[in-house]
Design a protein around this motif. Structure first.
Motif, short mmCIF file in Angstrom:
data_model
loop_
_atom_site.label_atom_id
_atom_site.label_comp_id
_atom_site.label_asym_id
_atom_site.label_seq_id
_atom_site.Cartn_x
_atom_site.Cartn_y
_atom_site.Cartn_z
N ASN A 372 0.86 -1.19 0.00
CA ASN A 372 0.00 0.00 0.00
C ASN A 372 0.89 1.23 0.00
N ALA A 373 0.35 2.36 0.36
CA ALA A 373 1.12 3.61 0.34
C ALA A 373 0.69 4.48 1.50
N ASP A 374 1.44 5.55 1.72
CA ASP A 374 1.09 6.44 2.82
C ASP A 374 -0.30 7.03 2.66
N SER A 375 -0.77 7.15 1.42
CA SER A 375 -2.14 7.59 1.16
C SER A 375 -2.57 7.07 -0.19
N ASP A 376 -3.87 6.96 -0.39
CA ASP A 376 -4.38 6.62 -1.72
C ASP A 376 -4.91 7.85 -2.44
N LEU A 377 -4.71 9.03 -1.85
CA LEU A 377 -5.19 10.28 -2.43
C LEU A 377 -4.03 11.13 -2.89
N ILE A 378 -4.08 11.58 -4.13
CA ILE A 378 -3.08 12.50 -4.67
C ILE A 378 -3.81 13.75 -5.14
N PHE A 379 -3.48 14.88 -4.53
CA PHE A 379 -4.17 16.14 -4.83
C PHE A 379 -3.33 17.00 -5.76
N LEU A 380 -3.96 17.47 -6.82
CA LEU A 380 -3.33 18.38 -7.78
C LEU A 380 -4.09 19.69 -7.74
N ARG A 381 -3.41 20.73 -7.27
CA ARG A 381 -4.07 22.03 -7.14
C ARG A 381 -4.27 22.63 -8.53
N GLN A 382 -5.50 23.03 -8.84
CA GLN A 382 -5.86 23.42 -10.19
C GLN A 382 -5.16 24.70 -10.65
N ASP A 383 -4.88 25.61 -9.73
CA ASP A 383 -4.30 26.89 -10.12
C ASP A 383 -2.78 26.93 -9.94
N PHE A 456 -4.33 4.61 -6.59
CA PHE A 456 -4.22 6.03 -6.25
C PHE A 456 -5.35 6.78 -6.95
N HIS A 457 -6.02 7.63 -6.18
CA HIS A 457 -7.09 8.46 -6.74
C HIS A 457 -6.55 9.87 -6.89
N LEU A 458 -6.50 10.37 -8.12
CA LEU A 458 -6.01 11.70 -8.41
C LEU A 458 -7.18 12.68 -8.36
N LEU A 459 -7.03 13.69 -7.54
CA LEU A 459 -8.10 14.68 -7.38
C LEU A 459 -7.58 16.07 -7.75
N SER A 460 -8.31 16.73 -8.61
CA SER A 460 -8.03 18.12 -8.94
C SER A 460 -8.87 18.99 -8.01
N TYR A 461 -8.22 20.00 -7.40
CA TYR A 461 -8.95 20.77 -6.40
C TYR A 461 -8.50 22.23 -6.39
N LYS A 462 -9.34 23.04 -5.82
CA LYS A 462 -9.01 24.40 -5.42
C LYS A 462 -9.29 24.50 -3.92
N THR A 463 -8.76 25.51 -3.28
CA THR A 463 -8.99 25.64 -1.84
C THR A 463 -10.49 25.74 -1.56
N PRO A 464 -11.01 24.92 -0.67
CA PRO A 464 -12.44 25.02 -0.33
C PRO A 464 -12.77 26.38 0.27
N THR A 465 -14.02 26.76 0.19
CA THR A 465 -14.49 28.00 0.79
C THR A 465 -15.77 27.73 1.56
N THR A 466 -16.05 28.59 2.53
CA THR A 466 -17.27 28.47 3.32
C THR A 466 -18.13 29.70 3.11
N ARG A 467 -19.36 29.65 3.62
CA ARG A 467 -20.28 30.79 3.55
C ARG A 467 -20.90 31.03 4.91
N SER A 468 -21.24 32.27 5.16
CA SER A 468 -21.95 32.61 6.39
C SER A 468 -23.38 32.12 6.30
N VAL A 469 -24.00 31.94 7.46
CA VAL A 469 -25.37 31.44 7.47
C VAL A 469 -26.10 31.96 8.69
N GLU A 470 -27.36 32.30 8.50
CA GLU A 470 -28.24 32.70 9.60
C GLU A 470 -29.44 31.77 9.62
#
Length: 634
Positions: A372-383, A456-470
């Protein structure tokens, strides 16, 4: 999903046992250690039971065999299990609601006939079979104050079972009682508990041995208190077995992993050295206390406690590493391990594995190690520019044979380079796989000289963002998150004025699936009533930890029944959406949806609001159903 009775108190038990390891030497050597005696005929028969499988949430259910969501057991199911390579089956049975009145407590004839039918199918298929008294342990809780009644009922049940099956071959094994206990405190050791369990196990052995037929030498299985593997509980069971002086007795334990890893709490998101050592020490203790002295051990149940909620509670690659090591090390210690399956692993209608990679790594563990490996997730930052990516492999004695992208075998030296256990995926290869899509974009499968494949699962990502909520509430707070292809690993919550917030306040890191659950399809995190029931009014600082390494801050304010949230990603002057409005999907999900995605509407439209309300109501209903089923077995 059904959850076993004992899960209501498992946190205190497991935490206490984990702490107890700190004062035990590595390997947990028993006080009774002596030269190994592992060549007995019974030991060989027990080892031949590997691998084993539990027919969970069926005959131990509080209603009939389908009342906990599984289909009626068929001969075809048993044959399908045999075809998967299984050699033994454990059939948990609760007899209590199938008994007549005292003093004879007659077992319903139709139910006994049904159990016999499934036992016969299993034995005809060539499986070794274990039957027991399972959730009957509930009425044994009262043994301290109702000892005569408990013993009379226990005796009546086992006399009938023993008489009914007395002429069956020795590949039918009897287990005294599943996870016996005499208190709601799973972590409590009291001399009287050990004394009462000794009486139950002794009574069981004498009843069976006196019942005639092949029961004179039938292998009998005895549980320690709660079927747990602490040294104190193993030692007490050893005393009972030694006293009985019966060569056909077997000890059993159950294993569900290091608690924090098993349920994903306290930031224990990976199968690290602590989690691995917990496996090693538990199995070493059982081996040294019993197997080395000629008393076989069966690991009657194994899995992860987090499976009670979902197989997604623990990250998939970390589950695979856990299953690989448990299966391998159990075999090393000559103890067959029986998978607890409540219906979520082997599909009892389609006769196929719902998570075939789980099965593959467990099957491979019967003959050796998987890599196996240290992780099965490989993240590639889109920008960011794509660069070479290096991952550490855990070859476990194997060699890498090939790396494939789909049906295409990649070229060593061009597409990837292996230096020892360091695998480098070259930038040109990764560039060829990148798309504009967020989330998983490709899978690379490694094959080895032995064992299961690793993907290995290759994932393309950008930094997640959150939103305010009431407009949120303690009943269900919905935290809006644009995951942007990333995945949530864990969450911290702490009061702004100090102290950890929510359940499990011994740690700021909350339990996955209990205090929070990500919904990737709809870009939100649900925080249920169970979290807020243990939250005081005030400001709570939230940290969201993602598998890419990203960490997001968020602030919640709780006042009475109202909950609101403020995101640093939004200007303070920007109006906040309502809690119901944010429940609608707003971006492409990073995983395949489990159901039809809801069409999104513009914020403020009535349809958008009603969709959000509907989702919130359905989520609350699901959480209520889970809570209702806490009393059920897994």
């Amino acid at each position: 999903m059904k959850i076993r009775w004992k899960r209501l108190g498992s946190a205190l038990l497991a935490i206490g046992l984990s702490l107890s390891l700190l004062v035990q030497p590595l390997g947990g050597k028993s006080a009774y250690a002596e030269p190994a005696k592992t060549d007995t005929k019974l030991q060989q028969a027990v080892e031949a039971m590997q691998p084993g499988w539990n027919l969970g949430n069926t005959f131990e259910a509080s209603g009939d065999e389908t009342s906990w969501g599984n289909p009626t057991v068929t001969k075809e199911l048993i044959q399908a299990l045999k075809a998967q390579g299984y050699r033994s089956i454990r059939i948990p049975i609760t007899w209590n609601h199938r008994l007549g009145a005292a003093p004879d407590y007659p077992i319903q004839a139709d139910f006994m006939k049904r159990i016999q039918e499934v036992v016969d199918w299993s034995m005809d298929a060539g499986l070794a079979v274990i039957i027991n008294v399972h959730h009957d342990s509930q009425w044994m809780l009262n043994m301290e104050t109702e000892r005569e009644t408990v013993i009379a009922k226990y005796t009546a049940v086992w006399k009938q079972i023993a008489a009914h099956f007395k002429n069956y071959p020795s590949t039918l094994l009897f287990e005294s009682v599943n996870e016996p206990r005499f208190s709601d405190d799973w972590n409590k050791d009291e001399p009287i508990y050990f004394e009462m369990l000794d009486q139950l196990n002794t009574t069981f052995q004498k009843i069976v041995r006196a019942s005639g037929g092949k029961n004179a030498t039938r292998p009998l299985i005895l549980d320690p208190l709660t079927a747990n593997h602490s040294q104190a509980r193993l030692d007490e069971l050893y005393k009972t077995i030694q006293k009985l002086n019966d060569p056909n007795l077997i000890a059993t334990i159950h294993y569900y992993g290091l608690y924090s890893f098993s349920v994903n709490v306290a930031g224990s998101t990976v199968f690290d050295e602590a989690a691995k050592n917990d496996v090693t020490q538990a199995f070493d203790r059982a081996y040294d206390t019993f197997v080395a002295k000629g008393i076989p051990v069966i690991i009657g149940e194994f899995g992860l406690l987090g499976f009670d909620k979902s197989v997604d509670t623990v990250e998939r690659g970390e589950i695979l590493k856990y299953l690989e090591y448990v299966t391998y090390y159990a075999k090393e210690k000559k103890m067959p391990a029986m998978l607890w399956d409540n219906g979520q692993h082997f599909d009892r209608n389609a006769f196929a594995w719902k998570n075939p990679e789980f099965y593959a790594v467990m099957k491979a563990g019967l003959t050796g190690r998987s890599s196996n490996a240290d992780s099965d997730l490989i993240f590639l930052r889109q920008d960011e520019p794509v660069a070479d990516t290096t991952i550490h492999l855990n070859l476990n004695g194997n060699t890498l044979k090939a790396v494939k992208s789909g049906d295409r075998e990649l070229s060593a030296g061009t597409d990837y380079v292996l230096d020892g256990e360091q695998l480098t995926l070259k930038a040109d290869l990764l560039k060829s796989l990148v798309t504009d899509q967020l989330g998983e974009i490709a899978a690379l499968t490694c094959t080895f000289s032995a064992g299961a494949d690793w993907t290995f699962h290759l994932l393309s990502y950008k930094t997640p963002t959150t939103r305010s909520v009431e407009g949120g509430s303690r009943e269900l707070f919905v935290l809006p998150v644009q995951f942007n292809g990333d995945k949530l690993a864990t969450m911290e919550t702490a009061y702004a004025d100090g102290g950890n917030a929510g359940p499990d306040d011994w740690t700021p890191y909350k339990e996955f699936g209990k205090s929070f659950s990500p919904d990737y399809d709809n870009n939100l995190i649900q925080m249920p009533k169970a979290f807020f029931e243990q939250v005081k009014d005030g400001e709570i600082r939230v940290k969201l930890h993602f598998w890419s390494g990203a960490v997001l801050d968020y602030t919640m304010t709780v006042s009475g029944d109202a909950v609101s949230g403020v995101s640093p990603d939004e200007p303070a002057s920007q109006p906040s959406p309502s809690a119901t409005a944010v429940a609608s999907p707003t971006a492409q999900a990073s995983e395949a949806p489990s159901s039809e995605p809801t069409k999104s509407e513009e914020p403020g439209s009535s349809l958008y609001v009603w969709i959000g309300i509907g989702l919130a109501v359905l989520a609350a209903a699901a959480l209520t159903a889970i809570a209702y089923r806490k009393k059920a077995r897994k």
